[in-house]
Each structure stands twice: as C-alpha cells, then as structure tokens.
Design a protein around this motif. Sequence first.
Motif, short mmCIF file in Angstrom:
data_model
loop_
_atom_site.label_atom_id
_atom_site.label_comp_id
_atom_site.label_asym_id
_atom_site.label_seq_id
_atom_site.Cartn_x
_atom_site.Cartn_y
_atom_site.Cartn_z
N MET A 1 0.78 -1.35 0.02
CA MET A 1 -0.03 0.00 -0.17
C MET A 1 0.89 1.16 0.12
SD MET A 1 -1.45 2.52 2.05
CE MET A 1 -1.04 1.95 3.76
N THR A 2 0.68 2.09 -0.76
CA THR A 2 1.59 3.39 -1.04
C THR A 2 0.56 4.58 -0.40
OG1 THR A 2 0.52 4.24 -3.10
CG2 THR A 2 2.64 2.40 -2.95
N SER A 3 1.24 5.54 0.13
CA SER A 3 0.76 6.63 0.65
C SER A 3 -0.11 7.51 -0.27
CB SER A 3 1.61 7.72 1.40
OG SER A 3 2.57 7.98 0.73
N ASP A 4 0.40 7.40 -1.62
CA ASP A 4 -0.09 8.03 -2.63
C ASP A 4 -1.65 7.46 -2.93
OD1 ASP A 4 2.02 9.57 -2.97
OD2 ASP A 4 2.72 8.51 -4.81
N ALA A 5 -1.85 6.26 -2.85
CA ALA A 5 -3.17 5.51 -2.94
C ALA A 5 -4.09 6.10 -2.21
CB ALA A 5 -3.05 4.17 -3.18
N VAL A 6 -3.55 6.16 -0.68
CA VAL A 6 -4.41 6.47 0.31
C VAL A 6 -4.75 7.98 0.03
CG1 VAL A 6 -4.36 7.23 2.75
CG2 VAL A 6 -3.49 5.04 1.85
N VAL A 7 -4.10 8.76 -0.15
CA VAL A 7 -4.16 10.42 -0.47
C VAL A 7 -5.14 10.42 -1.70
CG1 VAL A 7 -3.13 12.55 -1.25
CG2 VAL A 7 -1.96 11.08 0.46
N ARG A 8 -5.02 9.56 -2.83
CA ARG A 8 -5.82 9.88 -3.80
C ARG A 8 -7.30 9.21 -3.61
NH1 ARG A 8 -3.03 6.79 -6.74
NH2 ARG A 8 -1.59 8.14 -7.41
#
Length: 240
Positions: free
Chosen positions: A1-8
């Motif tokens: 899981m990437t922080s980018d995916a969470v933010v998006r």
Amino acid sequence: MTSDAVVRARHLVAEYVPGALVAILAGSSARGQATSTSDLDIAVLVPDGAGTRRETLRYKGLPVELFVHTRAGLAELFSADAASRRGTMQHMYAEGVVVIDQDGAAVRLQAWAQELLAEGPAALGPEAVETARYALTDAIDDLADAADRFEQLAVAAVVLQSAADLLLDHHHAWYGAGKWFPRRLLAVDAERGTALLEGHLRLCETADPTPLLLAATQVLNLVGSPLSEGYHRTWPGAGQ
C-alpha cells in the motif's frame, strides 16, 4: 500500500461522496500491488437515509469502483455476499486500509467483517452436496467422452469450477471469482487446488484430459465419491 493511493482515495471520496463517514481502500492498491492499470476499490459508509449503490468512474486517469452504503445497506451487502459464498464486502472491510473515519466506526466495522470472514460461509446442506456430486460426476463423464475440441474446453471449465466449489465447501472456505478463483483455491488446499489448475492448464495446452479427470475425481472421493446411479431428486409440485 502506498501513501499516494491513500491520499488519492481520500480526495476522491471527499469529491464524489461528501459527508462520507468511513472510507476503506481495498484491493491491490491497499496491498501495495497495484499496476498501472489497477483500479481503486473503495467502500464508503454514508449517513442513514442515503442510498446504497455501486458506481464505476474514472478519477485522474484511474478506474474506480465505489461501493457506497449506509449501515443497514452494509448489513444487506454482507448478507448477500455470504449467500453468494464470496464474501466480497467482508474481504474489502476486513483487509482494506482506512482512509476516512469521521465517527470512529471503522474499527468496529472492520472487526465485524473479520468475524464474519472467520466464520466462513454456511456449509452446503447434504442435498446440495449430493446434487453437486452428481453434476460433477456427469461433467467428468462428458469430459472423458468429449471428441470435439470446443466441447472439451467447455466441459473442462465446468469440471474445474464444479470441483473447486465442492473443495472449497469441504474446507468451509469462501469462493472466489476471476483472479480470486485460483487464489482462494490454492490458499485453502494447495495440493488439490494445484492439481485441478494444472490439470486444466494441461488440457488447454495439449488436449489431454487425464490430469484434470484424476484431480476432479480425487475431489469427488474426498466429499463422498462419484454419484450417478441412485441419484434421486423430487421437484416441488411434481405429480400434483
């Protein structure tokens, strides 16, 4: 899981489902296994009185699947997914990543989903198992006799699915569709699952049905042996 995916995912929910109470990012994006074409699977809890819906959209170039529901709607989805024996929403909540939690409900909902997953689907009743055994026995016979290549491939798919369903029920395990079909099968019974999948692959590549026939028969023997003669079923209303 990437922080980018969470933010998006967080930004997307804020834009498309304002007032969301909980949002759970699931699927490959939550596991850190997303590819350039992977979609965002997001379960969203909304206040009571709103509607339950599934919506497909595109957000900043990415395909998105939104599963929007109230608490009552989530209970209905859990029930429907349990009846289908796939547990789709249960897996999303139990294994996903919380990206929004406005009222502290996320932990409770995830615990609920984890409990339901651990329980597994309800076991098939004796009559359903008998019917499934009969259907698989019939499909195995058809596959052994198939001379037409197209028919062989079609029947092989039936044998694989029917044997897998019986094997998963034997282990009190959730079914899977698409890419989750082999994943769930191998996770619950690596030896027999591998035999079924490799047998199907062998047939597709070489037209040799022997390994798949052997693997499917092994599953039949595990759940009560092949069934043809002696099978009997009375339909409701018959003879009236």
